[in-house]
Scaffold this active site. Structure first.
Site, PDB file in Angstrom:
ATOM      1  N   ASN A   5      18.105  13.191   1.863  1.00 38.76           N
ATOM      2  CA  ASN A   5      17.134  13.269   0.763  1.00 38.76           C
ATOM      3  C   ASN A   5      15.929  14.052   1.265  1.00 38.76           C
ATOM      4  O   ASN A   5      15.131  13.537   2.050  1.00 38.76           O
ATOM      5  CB  ASN A   5      16.736  11.845   0.349  1.00 38.76           C
ATOM      6  CG  ASN A   5      15.634  11.844  -0.702  1.00 38.76           C
ATOM      7  OD1 ASN A   5      15.355  12.875  -1.325  1.00 38.76           O
ATOM      8  ND2 ASN A   5      15.014  10.688  -0.906  1.00 38.76           N
ATOM      9  N   LYS A   7      13.413  15.035  -0.394  1.00 37.02           N
ATOM     10  CA  LYS A   7      12.190  14.676  -1.136  1.00 37.02           C
ATOM     11  C   LYS A   7      11.426  15.935  -1.555  1.00 37.02           C
ATOM     12  O   LYS A   7      12.042  16.966  -1.828  1.00 37.02           O
ATOM     13  CB  LYS A   7      11.312  13.739  -0.300  1.00 37.02           C
ATOM     14  CG  LYS A   7      12.080  12.560   0.272  1.00 37.02           C
ATOM     15  CD  LYS A   7      11.185  11.473   0.775  1.00 37.02           C
ATOM     16  CE  LYS A   7      12.004  10.448   1.527  1.00 37.02           C
ATOM     17  NZ  LYS A   7      11.296   9.221   1.764  1.00 37.02           N
ATOM     18  N   HIS A  90      15.329   5.784  -6.823  1.00 36.11           N
ATOM     19  CA  HIS A  90      14.670   5.755  -5.502  1.00 36.11           C
ATOM     20  C   HIS A  90      13.363   4.969  -5.616  1.00 36.11           C
ATOM     21  O   HIS A  90      12.642   5.078  -6.609  1.00 36.11           O
ATOM     22  CB  HIS A  90      14.394   7.177  -5.011  1.00 36.11           C
ATOM     23  CG  HIS A  90      14.034   7.222  -3.559  1.00 36.11           C
ATOM     24  ND1 HIS A  90      12.783   6.881  -3.110  1.00 36.11           N
ATOM     25  CD2 HIS A  90      14.768   7.507  -2.462  1.00 36.11           C
ATOM     26  CE1 HIS A  90      12.771   6.977  -1.781  1.00 36.11           C
ATOM     27  NE2 HIS A  90      13.953   7.359  -1.366  1.00 36.11           N
ATOM     28  N   GLU A  92      10.550   5.367  -4.352  1.00 31.57           N
ATOM     29  CA  GLU A  92       9.317   6.148  -4.555  1.00 31.57           C
ATOM     30  C   GLU A  92       9.110   6.436  -6.039  1.00 31.57           C
ATOM     31  O   GLU A  92       7.974   6.448  -6.521  1.00 31.57           O
ATOM     32  CB  GLU A  92       9.395   7.451  -3.737  1.00 31.57           C
ATOM     33  CG  GLU A  92       9.169   7.161  -2.256  1.00 31.57           C
ATOM     34  CD  GLU A  92       9.797   8.156  -1.306  1.00 31.57           C
ATOM     35  OE1 GLU A  92      10.221   9.247  -1.735  1.00 31.57           O
ATOM     36  OE2 GLU A  92       9.871   7.833  -0.105  1.00 31.57           O
ATOM     37  N   GLU A 160      18.073   0.292   0.311  1.00 34.04           N
ATOM     38  CA  GLU A 160      16.916   0.838   1.012  1.00 34.04           C
ATOM     39  C   GLU A 160      15.748  -0.133   0.900  1.00 34.04           C
ATOM     40  O   GLU A 160      15.017  -0.122  -0.110  1.00 34.04           O
ATOM     41  CB  GLU A 160      16.501   2.170   0.372  1.00 34.04           C
ATOM     42  CG  GLU A 160      17.563   3.238   0.415  1.00 34.04           C
ATOM     43  CD  GLU A 160      16.931   4.615   0.402  1.00 34.04           C
ATOM     44  OE1 GLU A 160      17.164   5.358   1.355  1.00 34.04           O
ATOM     45  OE2 GLU A 160      16.177   4.940  -0.529  1.00 34.04           O
ATOM     46  N   GLY A 166      10.453   5.603   5.368  1.00 38.04           N
ATOM     47  CA  GLY A 166       9.405   6.486   5.876  1.00 38.04           C
ATOM     48  C   GLY A 166       8.389   5.769   6.754  1.00 38.04           C
ATOM     49  O   GLY A 166       7.333   6.320   7.045  1.00 38.04           O
ATOM     50  N   SER A 205      14.394   4.754   7.482  1.00 38.25           N
ATOM     51  CA  SER A 205      14.110   5.129   8.868  1.00 38.25           C
ATOM     52  C   SER A 205      15.374   5.225   9.730  1.00 38.25           C
ATOM     53  O   SER A 205      15.371   4.814  10.895  1.00 38.25           O
ATOM     54  CB  SER A 205      13.082   4.170   9.485  1.00 38.25           C
ATOM     55  OG  SER A 205      11.864   4.242   8.753  1.00 38.25           O
TER      56      SER A 205
END
Ligand code: PEP
Length: 247
Positions: A5, A7, A90, A92, A160, A166, A205
């Protein structure tokens, strides 16, 4: 299966460079499905760059409607001409763009109609985990996001944990496996026997030091990789490690 990904990183030019470097670095006989997910503007160029290789291309998002007055949005039909996968839900997008479970569910159903495979992301926040609610939160998310799904739908699910994305702080393989087993059971309720064929990916991560320990777990079939997918050498090594796990 391993998914990169990217991003909101790379220009069209650097995306093609990165995709070409991954293509050069991936051996022809890898056992894993490899998917790279560049920003929308690079999808066409990256698809051309990896043509003829084992690498597939995915988008990072899409809208649930097929067309119409949705300024700035991209539909599943549009993506279907360019790529085979799409990341949906996702964290985010759920956090920064307030995407609801209902919206993610509508997207999952629209992807099926267009023939694109969703890579559905689910995961709990740190507060959910600390209060002992992680399994409930994640399985409820899965049920809500897959509501009404066809039993023969193609899908991959990425667990996730939000606190691991991250941050450099990854879930332990035990914690990830425990959640995957629960997700597999929840998928069996929705899809019957096909649940065993649905790729379950760990994301949060993932790096060269920890990927093998995830892949050794019974219910982990691959990884969704963010920052470590932006370096071609590292991503190619991650692909090799995923592939050599024999899953
Ligand atoms: C992600 O973007 O889904 C992700 C897991 O990112 P990172 O690997 O950087 O934690």
């Amino acid at each position: 299966m391993i998914v990169g990904n990217w991003k909101m990183n790379t220009t069209v030019e650097s995306a093609v460079e990165l995709a070409s470097a991954v293509k050069r670095g991936v051996s022809e006989d890898i056992a894993s499905d490899v998917v790279i997910c560049p920003p929308y503007v690079s999808l066409v160029s990256v698809s051309e760059a990896v043509r003829g290789s084992r690498i597939a291309v995915g988008a990072q998002n899409m809208h649930s409607e097929t067309n119409g007055a949705f300024t700035g949005e991209i539909s599943a039909e549009m993506l279907a001409q360019i790529c085979r996968f799409v990341i949906l839900g996702h964290s985010e997008r759920r956090t920064y763009l307030s995407e609801s479970d209902e919206f993610v569910n509508a997207k999952v159903l629209a992807a099926k109609v267009a023939g694109i495979t969703p890579i559905l992301c689910v995961g709990e926040s740190l507060a959910d985990r600390q209060s002992g609610r992680a399994v409930d939160v994640v399985t409820s998310q899965l049920d809500a996001n897959l509501n009404g799904i066809d039993r023969n739908a193609n899908i991959a699910v990425a667990y996730e944990p939000v606190w691991a994305i991250g941050t450099g702080e990854s879930a332990s393989p035990d914690v990830a496996q425990e959640m995957m087993a629960r997700l597999r059971l929840a998928l069996a309720d929705l899809l019957g026997d096909r649940a065993t064929d649905i790729p379950l990916l760990y994301g949060g991560s993932v790096n060269l030091s920890n990927i093998a320990s995830y892949m050794a777990e019974k219910d982990i079939d691959g990884a969704l990789v963010g920052s470590a997918s932006l370096d071609a050498d590292t991503f190619c090594q991650l692909i090799a490690l995923t592939s050599s796990s024999g899953r």
